[in-house]
Design a protein around this motif. Structure first.
Motif, PDB file in Angstrom:
ATOM      1  N   GLU A 242      -5.650 151.087   5.439  1.00 24.74           N
ATOM      2  CA  GLU A 242      -6.828 151.662   5.037  1.00 24.74           C
ATOM      3  C   GLU A 242      -6.240 153.034   4.327  1.00 24.74           C
ATOM      4  N   GLN A 243      -5.195 153.519   4.538  1.00 28.83           N
ATOM      5  CA  GLN A 243      -4.767 154.971   3.856  1.00 28.83           C
ATOM      6  C   GLN A 243      -3.768 154.467   2.721  1.00 28.83           C
ATOM      7  N   SER A 244      -3.699 153.191   2.362  1.00 31.13           N
ATOM      8  CA  SER A 244      -2.808 152.802   1.236  1.00 31.13           C
ATOM      9  C   SER A 244      -3.174 153.058  -0.106  1.00 31.13           C
ATOM     10  N   SER A 245      -2.205 153.567  -0.527  1.00 31.25           N
ATOM     11  CA  SER A 245      -2.130 153.997  -2.290  1.00 31.25           C
ATOM     12  C   SER A 245      -2.046 152.853  -3.532  1.00 31.25           C
ATOM     13  N   ILE A 246      -1.768 151.831  -2.743  1.00 30.43           N
ATOM     14  CA  ILE A 246      -1.267 150.493  -3.699  1.00 30.43           C
ATOM     15  C   ILE A 246      -2.488 149.998  -4.437  1.00 30.43           C
ATOM     16  N   ARG A 247      -2.105 150.006  -5.789  1.00 30.87           N
ATOM     17  CA  ARG A 247      -3.241 149.669  -6.543  1.00 30.87           C
ATOM     18  C   ARG A 247      -3.031 148.400  -7.587  1.00 30.87           C
TER      19      ARG A 247
END
Length: 527
Positions: A242-247
């Protein structure tokens, strides 16, 4: 449904050949043909049951069997043994307090239909002649030699709990993990809870490999967390995602799209993620005459190639700002991992060598380096290049192949290939037997072969008769473990864990909330 042994096949073949001479008389007298068929069926039934009678007639001294490992290979073996040998007692042990192996800790949380097989396995564990014992580690709780003293038959089916290594510079930088570790982490395996992959410090992840596990990992990284929240994904993993920055996720393979190792089902799922932009270099989709032959002869590869081609043709020229991206990269092999250069020891990218396919045999092509290189920046790398089994003391092991040397499940004393040198009473099944390949159902056929070998050995007297050499089996094992202070988790205790996980899951509107530490699992097992 038991497989027929070699001796039985020979007797049936002899009977069939002899009856061929009576074909004319059977045609003249149909009742003789009916009689022949009845005798034939009776002969087959008796021959199949003969191997189990020597043990089942002495219920006080049954054939005692221990299966190590409670994944699909272990449970299918237990199920087949119970059916093939009436009166045999089968114990299934596992190092975890929970049963079901990779069905619980390997199958993706958004694949609940695949986990339905646990219901079938539960019925096996609840069979009156079967017992599950968890929290028993082969090698420390009990040795292999001790199990072989306690049981007439020992079947090792504990799978592959380690990983293949690439053997290239920088492999152990921070931010590089195996796909197995990552899968254990999001599936709540107690050995994976503390992995803590950093999903915040980078927007790009590279996955090395293009098999089904690689696609599972990519899907978990890119899928909406609102979708994952309704599954049995571990709560610590959901919070991190939910807090991931993976795009952006790159799926990188050594070979081309015609050789991609995934299945069409898995590929279709990842391509179907909402608001996901797919990138595939159209140059990579060009195929050679050798590739055309592969696609012609392999329906799975052909369907995968068609899906990739369709995805490439329909992909937008550039993603919108809100879209996540999935890049399929072919014809690349990792040469080394790049350090951030700031003394942190963190991965900053992968240095790839471009590859090309070289034919080495009819229908076989391998990837070879071209001497051309390129870098791909990233802050997270997941290696999905294969699982690896680990040996235990007293077990012959082929370190090169990562399997136990065997012939149809019978363990060989060494790797020389001499099929006459057998470890009597010792067998293997599953990944430990054939390597980490196949789907859940593959283990069904694998177990059938191993159990057929056991039945043949029982019938031929290769395994000591229970009447001449009684074994303590279950009672002896539990006594030994009690003397060592090992806390055993029976199936009834697992049912308490199961009930508690379902209760906690119901509070969050999900199928279950997995307990992810040994302490919590053992606590729930006693409540």
């Amino acid at each position: 449904k038991n497989k027929t042994t070699r001796k039985e096949k020979g007797s049936l073949l002899s009977y069939s050949s002899a009856s061929d001479h009576d074909l004319t008389s059977n045609q003249k007298f149909p009742e003789m043909a009916i009689f022949d068929q009845a005798i034939r069926r009776l002969s087959l039934s008796l021959s199949r049951r003969r191997s189990s009678l020597s043990f089942s007639t002495l219920s006080s001294n049954p054939l005692r069997v221990c299966v190590v490992g409670t994944g699909p290979a272990g449970f299918y073996t237990a199920e087949k043994m119970l059916k093939a040998h009436q009166g045999a007692e089968v114990d299934i042990i596992d190092r975890l307090p929970t049963p079901f192996g990779l069905v619980r800790s390997g199958v993706a949380p958004d694949h609940p239909e695949t986990k339905i097989v646990m219901n079938q396995f539960s019925k096996v564990a609840q069979h009156e002649r079967c017992s599950f014992f968890g929290n028993i580690t082969l090698g420390s709780s009990v040795s292999l030699s001790e199990l072989r003293e306690l049981y007439h038959v020992v079947v090792l089916a504990y799978g592959a709990e380690s990983d293949r290594a690439l053997g290239i510079p920088g492999e152990y930088l921070s931010g590089i993990h195996s796909a197995r570790e990552f899968v254990w982490w999001y599936n709540g395996h107690p050995d994976g809870k503390n992995l803590s992959p950093d999903l915040k410090s980078t927007d790009t992840a590279v996955i090395l490999g293009q098999g089904n596990v690689a696609l599972d990992v990519a899907r978990i990284l890119l899928q909406s967390t609102s979708v994952l929240a309704t599954t049995d994904i571990a709560s610590h993993a959901l919070e991190a995602l939910e807090q991931s920055s993976i795009r952006k996720v790159y799926l990188v393979g050594r070979r081309g799209p015609a050789q991609a190792a995934c299945t069409a089902k898995e590929l279709r799922e990842v391509l179907g993620i909402k608001d996901l932009c797919i990138h595939i270099n159209e140059v990579d989709l060009r195929i050679s005459p050798e590739d055309e032959e592969v696609l012609k002869n392999n329906r799975i590869h052909r369907r995968v190639y068609e899906l990739l081609s369709k995805a490439a043709a329909s992909a937008p020229s550039r993603p919108s700002s809100s879209q996540r991206e999935l890049h399929f990269v072919f014809f690349r092999k990792p040469d080394r991992f790049l350090d951030s250069g700031e003394g942190s020891g963190c991965v900053a990218g992968v240095h790839f060598e471009k590859t090309m396919l070289k034919a080495v045999a009819p229908g076989k092509q391998i990837a070879v380096g071209t001497g051309l290189y390129e870098d791909l920046d990233c802050g997270l790398v997941l290696k999905s290049i294969g699982y690896k089994s680990v040996p235990v003391d007293g077990l012959p092991f082929d370190h090169e192949k990562g399997v136990v040397p065997n012939i149809k499940g019978r363990v060989l004393t060494d790797t020389s290939g001499d099929h006459t040198l057998l470890e009597k009473g010792l067998y293997v099944c599953g990944w430990l037997k054939r390597g980490p390949t196949g789907i859940i159902a593959t283990n069904l056929y694998c177990a059938e072969e191993t159990v057929a070998s056991i039945s043949e050995d029982v019938h031929q007297g290769e395994i000591a008769s229970a009447s001449t050499l009684p074994k303590p089996g279950r009672q002896g094992l539990l006594q030994l473990l009690d003397n060592r202070g090992v806390r055993v988790v029976p199936f009834s205790a697992w049912e308490k864990i199961d009930s508690e996980e379902r209760r906690l899951g119901n509070l969050r509107r999900k199928p279950r909330e997995k307990l992810t530490t040994y302490e919590d699992l053992l606590k729930a097992a006693t409540e």
